[in-house]
Structures are given as structure tokens and as C-alpha cells.
Design a protein around this motif. Structure first.
Motif, short mmCIF file in Angstrom:
data_model
loop_
_atom_site.label_atom_id
_atom_site.label_comp_id
_atom_site.label_asym_id
_atom_site.label_seq_id
_atom_site.Cartn_x
_atom_site.Cartn_y
_atom_site.Cartn_z
N GLU A 118 62.33 34.23 41.61
CA GLU A 118 62.63 33.19 40.63
C GLU A 118 63.96 33.46 39.93
O GLU A 118 64.73 32.53 39.65
CB GLU A 118 61.50 33.08 39.60
CG GLU A 118 60.22 32.48 40.18
CD GLU A 118 59.11 32.35 39.16
OE1 GLU A 118 59.41 32.42 37.94
OE2 GLU A 118 57.95 32.18 39.56
N ARG A 122 67.33 31.08 39.90
CA ARG A 122 68.06 30.68 38.68
C ARG A 122 69.55 30.99 38.81
O ARG A 122 70.40 30.20 38.38
CB ARG A 122 67.48 31.40 37.46
CG ARG A 122 66.07 30.96 37.08
CD ARG A 122 65.70 31.46 35.69
NE ARG A 122 64.27 31.26 35.42
CZ ARG A 122 63.36 32.20 35.51
NH1 ARG A 122 63.71 33.44 35.86
NH2 ARG A 122 62.10 31.93 35.25
N THR A 147 62.77 25.60 37.41
CA THR A 147 61.34 25.85 37.17
C THR A 147 60.58 25.68 38.48
O THR A 147 60.65 24.62 39.11
CB THR A 147 60.78 24.86 36.12
OG1 THR A 147 61.54 24.98 34.92
CG2 THR A 147 59.32 25.16 35.84
#
Length: 407
Positions: A118, A122, A147
């Protein structure tokens, strides 16, 4: 096949050197030299096993140029699993020489851990937001979601089946609309969905020869998902589906084999396992369908997406030439072999253009990303969607007309 010399030799000895693979190999079609065709890779694997050649840079260049599309396997009169021989060679190379620093960092230090993955997503999103493009390849990076896909799943009162939805990295971080469509269609067919903790399917590591990471990811997925007590494990990604189905062979043991037997592609599940609800709304649209390699040749699923499209009133399917020819994506192949990948993609785009279709449909998000890129580069601005998105769309039209509110 992980380091199994006996299995490798079995396939090597089955090769009659007939050259049938030359007719269907996308890489050979573009490169034109004998080194780039399947039978050459078979003979190279044989020579490596016998100690006649080493795992040199040239040897690995040839093995790494394989798309693993299995076109040669499907066309081979002796059913030689060239894809498995290539994977064996890549794993042997990693055992002897190790992974490159970049691959080791990504596969072993990022891919195994969701929170690190994750973070990488990002960073990629931040890079795209700057508008900087260091090379043409940069546009192949998808417009990632900061997200991850973590939807609210509707609870059904009397569901007919309980399934785990394996979203895969592309739906989780890129194509949220596909994930929402899967949930919508499954609930619309009275199927209860759960989303247990899950990890990358392991295909990127397998293709890179990192058997250690493949094994670890497979073990974690089996352990996590089987706790949910589901009837089936549903995927919307051709690549993930094929990889998950291989866990039994990879890990061994009752739990892994049980896991693999429960895996079904969403189109197969809708066509065979449930009594598919017929949509009443109309969707006047001309589409063409691209068969992902890992879906048609990997899982034997090709008629099912077409059956689903045929249930949609108003929709017309116009088949493209060579619908099952590889688009050239093959995971990271489009990045590591950009020029070759683009040549292979060009043929796919030309076949799509010739249909005059308004929309391209497929069952693999990696293929979708590649085809979207190719169409945009060619100035053809038509959408590329997952099969289940069209079904969800027409279900919504039906429900709206009937005054039904869907959550």
C-alpha cells in the motif's frame, strides 16, 4: 514445477522439434529468429540440465523473453509444457545467481506485506500526480487508487452460497469499478460475499523465478481464506485465478488442494455454478471480446464470458480476429520488454479496430490496462471493461425500472 529435473526432462523428451510452435508464438512472429521460439527454449533447457551450457546472460535473455502465454502449449501435438520449462529455468537461475537488488526488494520486502504494498502504491500515485514522465513506459503504470478496495459488503438474509472474493492487486488498487460490479452481480444472484484478508496471488514472483516468495504467499492465502468456511473462492482476474488453482500442486496437503478446487473465475461461476438471473434491461452496444491467455489456455474458460454477454438484451458481440492472441502485457513484460510488447500489442489493436466495436470486453485487468494503453496510443478512444461490469450495468437498469434499490 519447482526444481523438478525429472519433470523437466519429461517435457523435454516429448518435444519432437516439429516447429508447430513457430506458427503461434507472438514473440517469434516479431523477432523472427529461431532463438525466440518455444522449441529453442526446450533445447536450451535440455542443454542446461546436461551441463552443456550455463545460465548465462544470453540464456536468461531468451528465457525471460517468453510471455508464458501458452499458445505453443495449446498448439503442440505432444502437449509440451514449455511455460513450465521456462519457469523452471528462471527458478534455477535465481537459486544459482540470486535475485537482482530491485527484484529482491520488491518481491521479498514489499509484495509479501500488504502494508508495504500500500505504501508503494501511494508513492506511485504521488509520482503520477506530479505529471512527470521519465520515459514512455511511465504511461503504462496504472492510475492507482490511494485507498485500497475495502467496500461494505451487503448481508443477505437467505443466501444460496457463501463465497470469498479474491480481489487481486489490480482490482484492489486500480479497477475499483470491477470490484463493485462483482459484488453487485453476486448479491443480485443471491450469493453472500466475504472479503477475508488476502495477499498477492504470487504470479509476479513465480514469473521472476522467486519460488520462496511464491510459496510464502500461497501459504498465507490458503491459511487466511480457508478459515472463512466458504463454498467457493471467486476471482475476477485471469492471472490470479490460474495461480490460485495451482496452490494444491505447489503446497501439497489437503487444505491447499481443497483451496484450489474451490477457485472459480467469476464468469465460470455465473455460467455454471449459480442459476444466473436474466437481466431485463437493454444495453444497445456492439462489443468485441479479448480472451486472456491465463483464462482461456490457463483455466479453459472462454465460452462462459460469451454466454454471459449473450444474456444481455441489445448487446451484440462482434468477434475480433485472433481473439485469444496475447496482447503483450504478461505482467511486467510490457515494462521489461517494452518495444517487443508494443509490437505484439499493435496487432491486437488492429484486430480490435477492424471490428468497429464500441467497447472492448475482457476478463483480465492486466490485459485491460495494456489494451487501454494501445488504443489510446492509436487514437482509438473506446472503453475497455470487464465482462461483469456490463452485466452489473444492465442489472442496474433492470432494478431501476422495477423500482428496486440496490446497496
Amino acid at each position: 514445477m519447482s526444481g523438478d529435473i525429472a519433470t523437466a526432462m519429461y517435457y523435454i523428451n516429448r518435444c519432437s522439434k516439429c516447429g508447430s510452435c513457430r506458427e503461434v508464438c507472438p514473440v517469434f512472429s516479431e523477432m523472427g529468429g529461431e532463438s525466440w521460439v518455444a522449441r529453442a527454449r526446450v533445447q536450451l533447457a535440455s542443454a542446461a540440465i546436461k551441463g552443456q551450457i550455463n545460465f548465462s546472460r544470453r540464456f536468461m535473455e531468451i528465457m525471460d523473453s517468453c510471455l508464458l502465454c501458452m499458445a505453443c502449449v495449446a498448439h503442440c501435438p505432444n502437449s509440451v509444457r514449455v511455460d513450465r520449462l521456462v519457469l523452471w529455468a528462471r527458478q534455477e537461475a535465481v537459486k544459482r545467481q540470486g535475485l537482482s537488488l530491485i527484484k529482491k526488494s520488491i518481491l521479498r520486502n514489499v509484495l509479501r506485506y500488504n502494508h508495504r504494498l500500500e505504501l508503494l502504491v501511494r508513492l506511485l500515485a504521488a509520482y503520477r500526480a506530479t505529471g512527470l514522465r521519465l520515459s514512455r513506459k511511465a504511461d503504462l503504470f496504472p492510475p492507482v487508487r490511494v485507498t485500497p478496495f475495502r467496500p461494505h459488503v451487503k448481508t443477505l438474509k437467505k443466501a444460496s452460497l457463501l463465497v470469498a472474493y479474491f480481489t487481486g492487486c489490480m482490482t484492489r488498487y486500480v479497477y475499483h469499478q470491477t470490484g463493485l460490479a462483482v459484488l453487485d452481480v453476486l448479491s443480485g444472484n443471491n450469493v453472500q460475499v466475504v472479503l477475508p484478508e488476502q495477499f498477492c496471488c504470487g504470479m509476479p514472483a513465480l514469473a521472476a523465478g522467486d519460488g520462496q516468495t511464491v510459496y510464502e504467499l500461497a501459504r498465507r492465502n490458503v491459511e487466511s481464506i480457508m478459515k472463512s468456511g466458504v463454498d467457493y473462492i471467486i476471482t475476477d482476474c485471469a492471472t490470479c485465478g490460474e495461480m490460485l488453482k495451482s496452490y494444491g500442486e505447489l503446497l501439497g496437503g489437503d487444505a491447499a488442494w481443497d483451496f484450489s478446487r474451490r477457485v472459480q473465475d467469476i464468469s465460470y461461476f455465473l455460467a455454471h455454478t449459480v442459476d444466473l438471473r436474466d437481466p431485463a434491461g437493454k444495453l444497445p452496444l456492439v462489443v468485441t471480446y479479448h480472451d486472456p491467455c491465463h483464462l482461456k489456455r490457463g483455466q479453459g474458460v472462454w465460452s462462459e464470458p460469451r454466454k454471459i454477454l449473450a444474456t444481455i438484451p441489445g448487446l451484440a458481440l462482434k468477434e475480433m480476429a485472433e481473439s485469444d492472441r496475447c496482447c503483450g502485457s504478461a505482467g511486467s513484460f510490457c515494462l521489461t520488454h517494452y518495444e517487443l510488447s508494443m509490437k505484439i500489442l499493435k496487432r491486437k489493436v488492429e484486430n480490435i479496430k477492424a471490428t468497429g466495436a464500441q467497447t472492448v470486453v475482457t476478463g483480465c485487468p492486466s490485459c485491460r490496462l495494456q489494451i487501454e494503453y494501445g488504443l489510446n496510443q492509436a487514437g482509438i478512444f473506446i472503453p475497455v471493461v470487464h465482462t461483469v461490469e456490463l452485466l452489473s450495468q444492465v442489472y442496474s437498469l433492470t432494478d431501476s425500472a422495477a423500482g428496486i434499490t440496490c446497496s
